[in-house]
Scaffold this motif. Structure first.
Motif, short mmCIF file in Angstrom:
data_model
loop_
_atom_site.label_atom_id
_atom_site.label_comp_id
_atom_site.label_asym_id
_atom_site.label_seq_id
_atom_site.Cartn_x
_atom_site.Cartn_y
_atom_site.Cartn_z
N PHE A 70 0.86 -1.18 0.00
CA PHE A 70 0.00 0.00 0.00
C PHE A 70 0.90 1.23 0.00
O PHE A 70 1.33 1.70 1.05
CB PHE A 70 -0.95 -0.02 1.20
CG PHE A 70 -1.77 -1.28 1.28
CD1 PHE A 70 -2.56 -1.67 0.19
CD2 PHE A 70 -1.77 -2.09 2.40
CE1 PHE A 70 -3.31 -2.83 0.23
CE2 PHE A 70 -2.52 -3.24 2.45
CZ PHE A 70 -3.30 -3.62 1.37
N GLY A 71 1.20 1.71 -1.20
CA GLY A 71 2.16 2.79 -1.34
C GLY A 71 3.57 2.30 -1.04
O GLY A 71 3.85 1.10 -1.06
N ASN A 72 4.45 3.25 -0.73
CA ASN A 72 5.85 2.91 -0.48
C ASN A 72 6.16 2.64 0.99
O ASN A 72 7.28 2.24 1.31
CB ASN A 72 6.75 4.04 -0.98
CG ASN A 72 6.69 4.21 -2.48
OD1 ASN A 72 6.63 3.23 -3.22
ND2 ASN A 72 6.69 5.46 -2.94
N ALA A 73 5.19 2.86 1.86
CA ALA A 73 5.48 2.81 3.29
C ALA A 73 4.84 1.64 4.02
O ALA A 73 5.32 1.26 5.11
CB ALA A 73 5.06 4.12 3.98
N TYR A 74 3.78 1.03 3.46
CA TYR A 74 3.04 0.03 4.23
C TYR A 74 2.75 -1.20 3.39
O TYR A 74 2.70 -1.16 2.16
CB TYR A 74 1.72 0.63 4.75
CG TYR A 74 1.93 1.81 5.64
CD1 TYR A 74 2.32 1.64 6.96
CD2 TYR A 74 1.78 3.11 5.15
CE1 TYR A 74 2.55 2.73 7.78
CE2 TYR A 74 2.01 4.20 5.97
CZ TYR A 74 2.39 4.01 7.28
OH TYR A 74 2.64 5.09 8.09
N ALA A 75 2.51 -2.30 4.09
CA ALA A 75 2.17 -3.55 3.42
C ALA A 75 1.51 -4.47 4.45
O ALA A 75 1.66 -4.30 5.66
CB ALA A 75 3.40 -4.22 2.83
N THR A 76 0.79 -5.47 3.94
CA THR A 76 0.29 -6.55 4.77
C THR A 76 0.76 -7.86 4.16
O THR A 76 1.13 -7.93 2.98
CB THR A 76 -1.24 -6.58 4.87
OG1 THR A 76 -1.80 -6.83 3.57
CG2 THR A 76 -1.78 -5.25 5.40
N LEU A 77 0.75 -8.91 4.98
CA LEU A 77 1.05 -10.23 4.45
C LEU A 77 0.12 -11.25 5.09
O LEU A 77 -0.46 -11.02 6.16
CB LEU A 77 2.53 -10.61 4.65
CG LEU A 77 3.11 -10.63 6.06
CD1 LEU A 77 2.82 -11.94 6.77
CD2 LEU A 77 4.61 -10.41 5.99
N GLY A 78 -0.05 -12.36 4.40
CA GLY A 78 -0.97 -13.38 4.90
C GLY A 78 -1.01 -14.59 4.00
O GLY A 78 -0.18 -14.73 3.09
N MET A 79 -2.00 -15.45 4.24
CA MET A 79 -2.15 -16.72 3.53
C MET A 79 -0.86 -17.54 3.65
O MET A 79 -0.45 -18.23 2.72
CB MET A 79 -2.51 -16.50 2.06
CG MET A 79 -3.68 -15.55 1.84
SD MET A 79 -5.18 -16.00 2.75
CE MET A 79 -5.77 -17.38 1.81
N VAL A 80 -0.24 -17.46 4.84
CA VAL A 80 0.97 -18.22 5.12
C VAL A 80 0.54 -19.61 5.57
O VAL A 80 0.00 -19.79 6.67
CB VAL A 80 1.84 -17.54 6.19
CG1 VAL A 80 3.11 -18.36 6.44
CG2 VAL A 80 2.19 -16.12 5.77
N ILE A 81 0.76 -20.59 4.72
CA ILE A 81 0.31 -21.97 4.98
C ILE A 81 1.46 -22.93 4.70
O ILE A 81 2.15 -22.82 3.69
CB ILE A 81 -0.88 -22.35 4.07
CG1 ILE A 81 -2.03 -21.34 4.20
CG2 ILE A 81 -1.38 -23.75 4.40
CD1 ILE A 81 -3.18 -21.60 3.24
N VAL A 82 1.65 -23.88 5.59
CA VAL A 82 2.54 -25.00 5.36
C VAL A 82 1.75 -26.28 5.61
O VAL A 82 1.10 -26.42 6.65
CB VAL A 82 3.79 -24.96 6.27
CG1 VAL A 82 4.63 -26.23 6.09
CG2 VAL A 82 4.63 -23.73 5.97
N GLN A 83 1.78 -27.18 4.66
CA GLN A 83 1.06 -28.45 4.77
C GLN A 83 1.42 -29.14 6.09
O GLN A 83 2.58 -29.15 6.50
CB GLN A 83 1.44 -29.33 3.58
CG GLN A 83 0.62 -30.58 3.42
CD GLN A 83 1.10 -31.37 2.21
OE1 GLN A 83 2.23 -31.86 2.18
NE2 GLN A 83 0.24 -31.45 1.18
N ALA A 84 0.42 -29.72 6.74
CA ALA A 84 0.62 -30.29 8.08
C ALA A 84 1.78 -31.28 8.12
O ALA A 84 2.59 -31.29 9.06
CB ALA A 84 -0.67 -30.95 8.55
#
Length: 290
Positions: A70-84
């Protein structure tokens, strides 16, 4: 059981052709995301995959992680999944470190399960609050009266710039591209006072129902009015909504029939965004995008 080694795993950019495999990973965790939900969020960001190679078998995707700028200053992250079956091998940390390298010096937000929180703390994230997930087949919600001169109205084709401006004030971030994409797939209403937009709420298809968010309003009364509008519009349908603990809406949502089913930890690496104190984000788009 054959012992797994680091050489069996390859970290690489996530491609659009990986999304069906990503969807299967999320289904194994009982996440509600549909393939269309994956496609929507993928188009707005980028990510990485880990695939496992075994003798005589085609590569199998066993991990995913995405981020959104989101612009040059902010970000989000997610959907971090590792198979069981592959957990405990450091694959989640590899994905996270690659995302952090990708995002550089940006201030980064995420939502963590209690199990994932220790890893994120080791990577420099600090807890900033909680997020409550509510869902259910909603009954009718009591109408919330608005002050004289205010009304809820449908969003029009010329409202997108005002949506983007309100969102920027409430979040402190430039999410204009995200709001434009949401505007194409969501229904929206605004609270209007003499032509001034005071707040808005979007609803869109998600999983096997609908999700309400974002909801931006000057106070909890206006936020409840916007949320009640969509609950009553889709009474009896499955509804999901994710609200920050600081919103004060969690108890009210439970009272009107949307059960709290999960709580996660909001975390930040870097400095918080500067927000307008006169507006608040009462419901998120989703836990990954914020």
């Amino acid at each position: 059981m054959q012992e797994q080694t680091a050489s069996q795993f390859t970290l690489r950019p996530l491609g659009e052709t990986d999304l069906a495999a990503c969807h299967r990973l999320s289904l194994a965790l009982k996440w509600p995301h549909s393939l269309e939900d994956w496609q929507f969020i993928y188009q707005l960001g980028n990510g990485f995959a880990i695939e496992r190679r075994s003798d005589g078998q085609p590569p199998a995707l066993v991990g995913s992680a995405l981020c959104w700028r989101f612009g040059n200053a902010y970000a989000t992250l997610g959907m971090v999944i590792v198979q069981a079956a592959q957990q405990g091998l450091g694959l989640g940390r590899q994905l996270m470190e690659q995302l952090l390298q990708e995002l550089g010096s940006r201030n980064i937000m995420l939502h963590a399960t209690p199990a994932g929180q220790p890893l994120y703390e080791k990577l420099g994230f600090a807890a900033t609050g909680k997020l409550h997930q509510h869902q259910g087949s909603a009954m009718q919600s009591p109408l919330i009266p608005l002050p004289a001169g205010e009304r809820i109205r449908p969003l029009g084709v010329n409202d997108i710039a005002r949506l983007q401006a309100l969102d920027a004030r409430a979040t402190g971030m430039d999410r204009s591209q995200l709001l434009a994409a949401l505007n194409d797939v969501a229904e929206g209403v605004a609270i209007d006072r003499d032509g001034e937009m005071l707040g808005f709420a979007l609803v869109r298809r998600f999983g096997h129902g609908r999700v309400i968010g974002p909801v931006i309003a000057p106070d909890a009364v206006h936020a409840k009015a916007l949320i009640s509008h969509w609950i009553n519009t889709y009474a009896g349908s499955f509804i999901r909504i994710d609200v920050p603990d600081a919103s004060g809406l969690s108890e009210w949502l439970s009272e009107i029939g949307l059960t709290r089913v999960d709580t996660v930890i909001a975390m930040l690496k870097g400095a918080p965004a500067k927000k307008d104190p006169g507006l608040q984000l009462y419901s998120l788009i989703n836990q990954a995008l914020g």
